[in-house]
Design a protein around this motif. Sequence first.
Motif, PDB file in Angstrom:
ATOM      1  N   ILE A 143      -4.026  14.932 -12.439  1.00 28.57           N
ATOM      2  CA  ILE A 143      -2.573  14.796 -12.363  1.00 28.57           C
ATOM      3  C   ILE A 143      -1.938  15.859 -13.256  1.00 28.57           C
ATOM      4  O   ILE A 143      -2.182  15.876 -14.464  1.00 28.57           O
ATOM      5  N   PRO A 144      -1.145  16.766 -12.687  1.00 32.79           N
ATOM      6  CA  PRO A 144      -0.486  17.789 -13.512  1.00 32.79           C
ATOM      7  C   PRO A 144       0.388  17.163 -14.590  1.00 32.79           C
ATOM      8  O   PRO A 144       0.979  16.095 -14.398  1.00 32.79           O
ATOM      9  N   ALA A 145       0.457  17.817 -15.730  1.00 29.91           N
ATOM     10  CA  ALA A 145       1.259  17.310 -16.849  1.00 29.91           C
ATOM     11  C   ALA A 145       2.722  17.172 -16.439  1.00 29.91           C
ATOM     12  O   ALA A 145       3.269  18.008 -15.733  1.00 29.91           O
ATOM     13  N   GLY A 146       3.340  16.094 -16.898  1.00 28.72           N
ATOM     14  CA  GLY A 146       4.758  15.889 -16.646  1.00 28.72           C
ATOM     15  C   GLY A 146       5.090  15.301 -15.298  1.00 28.72           C
ATOM     16  O   GLY A 146       6.263  15.149 -14.953  1.00 28.72           O
ATOM     17  N   THR A 147       4.087  14.981 -14.484  1.00 30.28           N
ATOM     18  CA  THR A 147       4.350  14.452 -13.155  1.00 30.28           C
ATOM     19  C   THR A 147       5.008  13.076 -13.249  1.00 30.28           C
ATOM     20  O   THR A 147       4.554  12.216 -13.996  1.00 30.28           O
ATOM     21  N   ARG A 148       6.057  12.877 -12.460  1.00 32.27           N
ATOM     22  CA  ARG A 148       6.750  11.602 -12.418  1.00 32.27           C
ATOM     23  C   ARG A 148       7.114  11.274 -10.968  1.00 32.27           C
ATOM     24  O   ARG A 148       7.419  12.177 -10.193  1.00 32.27           O
ATOM     25  N   PRO A 149       7.068   9.989 -10.560  1.00 28.92           N
ATOM     26  CA  PRO A 149       6.567   8.850 -11.321  1.00 28.92           C
ATOM     27  C   PRO A 149       5.041   8.864 -11.378  1.00 28.92           C
ATOM     28  O   PRO A 149       4.372   9.184 -10.398  1.00 28.92           O
ATOM     29  N   TYR A 150       4.506   8.484 -12.519  1.00 28.27           N
ATOM     30  CA  TYR A 150       3.081   8.628 -12.765  1.00 28.27           C
ATOM     31  C   TYR A 150       2.247   7.737 -11.843  1.00 28.27           C
ATOM     32  O   TYR A 150       1.176   8.133 -11.393  1.00 28.27           O
ATOM     33  N   TYR A 151       2.729   6.530 -11.564  1.00 24.94           N
ATOM     34  CA  TYR A 151       1.914   5.626 -10.749  1.00 24.94           C
ATOM     35  C   TYR A 151       1.685   6.190  -9.348  1.00 24.94           C
ATOM     36  O   TYR A 151       0.615   6.018  -8.758  1.00 24.94           O
ATOM     37  N   ARG A 152       2.704   6.902  -8.799  1.00 24.44           N
ATOM     38  CA  ARG A 152       2.547   7.520  -7.476  1.00 24.44           C
ATOM     39  C   ARG A 152       1.502   8.629  -7.537  1.00 24.44           C
ATOM     40  O   ARG A 152       0.666   8.775  -6.642  1.00 24.44           O
ATOM     41  N   ALA A 153       1.578   9.443  -8.595  1.00 27.45           N
ATOM     42  CA  ALA A 153       0.616  10.526  -8.733  1.00 27.45           C
ATOM     43  C   ALA A 153      -0.794   9.979  -8.917  1.00 27.45           C
ATOM     44  O   ALA A 153      -1.770  10.545  -8.391  1.00 27.45           O
ATOM     45  N   LEU A 154      -0.922   8.886  -9.668  1.00 27.70           N
ATOM     46  CA  LEU A 154      -2.227   8.271  -9.874  1.00 27.70           C
ATOM     47  C   LEU A 154      -2.797   7.773  -8.547  1.00 27.70           C
ATOM     48  O   LEU A 154      -3.963   8.026  -8.220  1.00 27.70           O
ATOM     49  N   ALA A 178       0.709  -0.846 -10.520  1.00 28.19           N
ATOM     50  CA  ALA A 178       1.559  -0.304  -9.453  1.00 28.19           C
ATOM     51  C   ALA A 178       0.782   0.677  -8.583  1.00 28.19           C
ATOM     52  O   ALA A 178       0.945   0.703  -7.355  1.00 28.19           O
ATOM     53  N   ALA A 179      -0.071   1.499  -9.194  1.00 32.04           N
ATOM     54  CA  ALA A 179      -0.880   2.451  -8.432  1.00 32.04           C
ATOM     55  C   ALA A 179      -1.872   1.716  -7.532  1.00 32.04           C
ATOM     56  O   ALA A 179      -2.058   2.071  -6.359  1.00 32.04           O
ATOM     57  N   TYR A 180      -2.539   0.693  -8.065  1.00 28.76           N
ATOM     58  CA  TYR A 180      -3.486  -0.091  -7.262  1.00 28.76           C
ATOM     59  C   TYR A 180      -2.751  -0.770  -6.093  1.00 28.76           C
ATOM     60  O   TYR A 180      -3.276  -0.827  -4.970  1.00 28.76           O
ATOM     61  N   ASP A 181      -1.562  -1.300  -6.359  1.00 31.58           N
ATOM     62  CA  ASP A 181      -0.786  -1.932  -5.283  1.00 31.58           C
ATOM     63  C   ASP A 181      -0.483  -0.935  -4.176  1.00 31.58           C
ATOM     64  O   ASP A 181      -0.580  -1.256  -2.979  1.00 31.58           O
ATOM     65  N   ARG A 182      -0.123   0.276  -4.573  1.00 29.24           N
ATOM     66  CA  ARG A 182       0.193   1.312  -3.585  1.00 29.24           C
ATOM     67  C   ARG A 182      -1.031   1.672  -2.762  1.00 29.24           C
ATOM     68  O   ARG A 182      -0.963   1.846  -1.544  1.00 29.24           O
ATOM     69  N   LEU A 183      -2.171   1.785  -3.414  1.00 32.43           N
ATOM     70  CA  LEU A 183      -3.408   2.100  -2.695  1.00 32.43           C
ATOM     71  C   LEU A 183      -3.785   0.984  -1.724  1.00 32.43           C
ATOM     72  O   LEU A 183      -4.284   1.249  -0.616  1.00 32.43           O
ATOM     73  N   ARG A 184      -3.550  -0.259  -2.123  1.00 37.98           N
ATOM     74  CA  ARG A 184      -3.821  -1.369  -1.210  1.00 37.98           C
ATOM     75  C   ARG A 184      -2.908  -1.307   0.004  1.00 37.98           C
ATOM     76  O   ARG A 184      -3.343  -1.528   1.147  1.00 37.98           O
ATOM     77  N   GLU A 185      -1.624  -1.004  -0.216  1.00 29.28           N
ATOM     78  CA  GLU A 185      -0.673  -0.907   0.888  1.00 29.28           C
ATOM     79  C   GLU A 185      -1.081   0.189   1.866  1.00 29.28           C
ATOM     80  O   GLU A 185      -0.911   0.048   3.080  1.00 29.28           O
ATOM     81  N   GLN A 186      -1.620   1.284   1.358  1.00 30.80           N
ATOM     82  CA  GLN A 186      -1.990   2.414   2.192  1.00 30.80           C
ATOM     83  C   GLN A 186      -3.372   2.259   2.813  1.00 30.80           C
ATOM     84  O   GLN A 186      -3.761   3.054   3.663  1.00 30.80           O
TER      85      GLN A 186
END
Length: 480
Positions: free
Chosen positions: A16-27, A65-73
Amino acid sequence: MERYLSGPQLARLIEIPAGTRPYYRALAGSVRTLVLDGRLPTRVRMPAERHLADALGVSRTTVTAAYDRLREQGYLESRKGAGSWTALPAPGALGTENPWTSADGDDGLLPLHSAAPPATVLLPEALAGAAEDYPRYGLGTGYDPMGILPLREAIAGRYVARGLPTRPDQILVTLGAQHGTHLLMSLLAGPGDPVLVESPTYPHALDAARGRGARLVPVGVQENGPPMDLVRSALRQSGARLAYVIPDFQNPTGVLMPDAARAALTEAARRHDTTLIVDESWTEMATDEAPATSPLAAFDTDGRVISVGSSSKLMWGGLRIGWIRATAALVRRLAVVRASVDLAAPLFEQLVVTRLLARIEEVRAERRSTITASRAALVESLRERIPEWRFTLPRGGASLWVRLDAPVATPLADAAAACGVRLAPGPWFGVDGTLERYLRLPYTMSPAALTEAVRRLAVARTLGPGAVHGRPAAPLTPTL
């Protein structure tokens, strides 16, 4: 034996590049890329949320939040009390994320994934006129499953102006073209039924067919539309009794099907007893002088061509008014089918669209002017900053179908998100996870916004797998 990753092991793989926002989406995007690239196999148990949070130095809420997004996808499967495992979405959804149903549309990313233009400048005047018309309908029930007569008359009149005789009783007003397509799929497609589709094509039409359990039969799109010899072969070999096509400025390729191909397609459908659902969402969106074409239904002799139209692209998506043109008998059947979902389109919006249809040439001229200026800005910026990408300039519609210099659409979309641009990678528009060498780039935003979006895209192309915490990376090109 079960395979698993510890928090530190996964943290070392995440980029994940430094400063990326929102972090959970990048994760979530980084984990998704690991799975798609094969660097993180499927059916590997993921670390507990708190362990990964500790390893990354972020809050547990972020990892949740990242895990939830991965489950949705579809990239993560979980069982309560047992943990989570990496997975792949169903075929056809590989590498895709459905942005139209995203709840976080206010994340500050430039929405280059969406081909929806802003409202016509005539909208306020149409709203005021509709408000004047509204009280006279108050004595009725407010429910008209077919749609109010003035709107059906206006839509039928537009077909007549285009050379296709049409009566108001052949029109069913819907909640947009997507709603119309869903109604038709609900009535005409069933589990296991083969449905012929173009590839690439509009993703929500594929969703509607899949929702009915239908089996998709793709045919590629070329300069004049799908090749007729392949269409005939596909119909004969698959036995498809239903097909979905976009003959006018096809989404996403922008191809305009000539009349000869329209006649041949209708004849092939007649020969193989196939019903054609014709999406006309982009019909009124010509930007350049284009060869005159007739509605595909003009070549129909036995009622097997069903047209689906919309006010969204020409007028404004927020109106949510579309329509189906079919035989009067089929329209009555569809009105019964829709009753299980909704009773009627909203009255006020119908009145607004009726007003705007009365001034359709003004609306078309305005849209052509703004779209042409935005297209010019996008084309100029691409040729200046990313000349390696190739595209054919369409004569209508609102997007470029861009061929990349490498099959990297999905990872590029992840990198672009880190740079503040949301993209529509090619696999969104395909049937089986292909089209990784393509992007759809719409030009419905302002010229300034498009110029900035391309600038960010040029930066995103330099963010390959090695771009971690701000370190430069090699360009996204394949290893030969």
